[in-house]
Design a protein around this motif. Structure first.
Motif, PDB file in Angstrom:
ATOM      1  N   SER A  13     -20.970  -0.640  91.166  1.00 31.70           N
ATOM      2  CA  SER A  13     -20.445   0.211  92.223  1.00 31.70           C
ATOM      3  C   SER A  13     -21.392   0.452  93.337  1.00 31.70           C
ATOM      4  O   SER A  13     -20.955   0.489  94.606  1.00 31.70           O
ATOM      5  N   MET A  16     -20.472  -2.793  95.327  1.00 30.79           N
ATOM      6  CA  MET A  16     -19.109  -2.754  96.020  1.00 30.79           C
ATOM      7  C   MET A  16     -19.491  -1.709  97.244  1.00 30.79           C
ATOM      8  O   MET A  16     -18.870  -2.099  98.441  1.00 30.79           O
ATOM      9  N   SER A  17     -20.113  -0.665  97.161  1.00 32.15           N
ATOM     10  CA  SER A  17     -20.379   0.132  98.493  1.00 32.15           C
ATOM     11  C   SER A  17     -21.119  -0.684  99.548  1.00 32.15           C
ATOM     12  O   SER A  17     -20.766  -0.358 100.637  1.00 32.15           O
ATOM     13  N   GLU A  18     -22.131  -1.346  99.130  1.00 30.09           N
ATOM     14  CA  GLU A  18     -23.073  -2.146 100.058  1.00 30.09           C
ATOM     15  C   GLU A  18     -22.028  -3.202 100.960  1.00 30.09           C
ATOM     16  O   GLU A  18     -21.811  -3.281 101.745  1.00 30.09           O
ATOM     17  N   LEU A  19     -21.217  -3.867  99.871  1.00 31.23           N
ATOM     18  CA  LEU A  19     -20.314  -4.708 100.470  1.00 31.23           C
ATOM     19  C   LEU A  19     -19.088  -4.037 101.479  1.00 31.23           C
ATOM     20  O   LEU A  19     -18.923  -4.683 102.294  1.00 31.23           O
ATOM     21  N   LYS A  20     -18.640  -2.865 100.969  1.00 29.08           N
ATOM     22  CA  LYS A  20     -17.830  -2.160 101.786  1.00 29.08           C
ATOM     23  C   LYS A  20     -18.354  -1.849 103.294  1.00 29.08           C
ATOM     24  O   LYS A  20     -17.639  -2.229 104.270  1.00 29.08           O
ATOM     25  N   ALA A  21     -19.670  -1.504 103.194  1.00 29.54           N
ATOM     26  CA  ALA A  21     -20.496  -1.029 104.272  1.00 29.54           C
ATOM     27  C   ALA A  21     -20.744  -2.533 105.112  1.00 29.54           C
ATOM     28  O   ALA A  21     -20.546  -2.117 106.363  1.00 29.54           O
ATOM     29  N   ASP A  23     -19.013  -5.186 105.202  1.00 30.97           N
ATOM     30  CA  ASP A  23     -17.697  -5.503 105.945  1.00 30.97           C
ATOM     31  C   ASP A  23     -17.288  -4.625 107.052  1.00 30.97           C
ATOM     32  O   ASP A  23     -16.690  -5.092 107.944  1.00 30.97           O
ATOM     33  N   ALA A  24     -17.452  -3.448 106.849  1.00 34.73           N
ATOM     34  CA  ALA A  24     -17.097  -2.460 107.714  1.00 34.73           C
ATOM     35  C   ALA A  24     -17.763  -2.777 109.039  1.00 34.73           C
ATOM     36  O   ALA A  24     -17.049  -2.498 110.152  1.00 34.73           O
ATOM     37  N   LYS A  26     -18.186  -5.821 110.457  1.00 35.21           N
ATOM     38  CA  LYS A  26     -17.579  -7.027 110.862  1.00 35.21           C
ATOM     39  C   LYS A  26     -18.214  -7.710 111.929  1.00 35.21           C
ATOM     40  O   LYS A  26     -17.814  -8.601 112.730  1.00 35.21           O
ATOM     41  N   ASN A 140      -8.000 -10.660 109.654  1.00 40.61           N
ATOM     42  CA  ASN A 140      -7.644  -9.197 109.600  1.00 40.61           C
ATOM     43  C   ASN A 140      -6.501  -9.015 110.015  1.00 40.61           C
ATOM     44  O   ASN A 140      -5.833  -7.934 109.971  1.00 40.61           O
TER      45      ASN A 140
END
Length: 142
Positions: A13, A16-21, A23-24, A26, A140
């Motif tokens: 978890s 995934m949070s770190e990956l989402k951050a 990716d955000a 960009k 994207n």
């Protein structure tokens, strides 16, 4: 047994949070250079650590060379092609990169490609964000 499973779920978890951050933003890995980062994010650490012999690494007679993959003669020779495929697999797994020779691409084309890559990476980060994706070949915008 359950505590171990809970720890693994929590770690996944967090990842995934770190990956989402990541990716955000960009901004990709190069974008990390322009942050106030004080340590490498944990998403870039591998859970399997290579085993190095520190004494060998500190030795003066240790020499490293980039694996070289020679494509000469593989067009019509299945045996040569199989050997090259094995060399590519090995170099990819053990080194993560390799040099390809006798590929037939003219030097001026390679130079133009490098100039294009450099030009892309030297653009303003806002322009590059339009093309950001962690997944090869996927933009994207699609």
């Amino acid at each position: 047994m359950f505590a171990e499973d809970d720890h693994e779920l929590e770690a996944n978890s967090d990842r995934m949070s770190e990956l989402k951050a990541f990716d955000a933003t960009k901004a990709g890995v190069k974008g990390l250079l322009y942050t106030d980062l004080t340590k490498i994010p944990s998403i870039f650490y591998s859970s399997s650590r290579p085993s190095f012999d520190e004494k060998k690494l500190q030795s003066d007679d240790v020499q490293f060379s980039v694996p070289i993959i020679d494509l000469r003669g593989i067009q019509n020779d299945a045996v040569s092609r199989a050997r090259v495929v094995e060399k590519v697999r090995h170099a990819s797994e053990k080194w993560g990169f390799f040099q390809v020779v006798n590929h037939g691409v003219p030097v001026d084309i390679l130079d133009q490609m490098i100039d294009g890559i450099r030009g892309f990476h030297e653009q303003d980060s806002e322009v590059k964000k339009e093309f950001y994706s962690r997944f090869s070949g996927v933009s994207n915008n699609s």
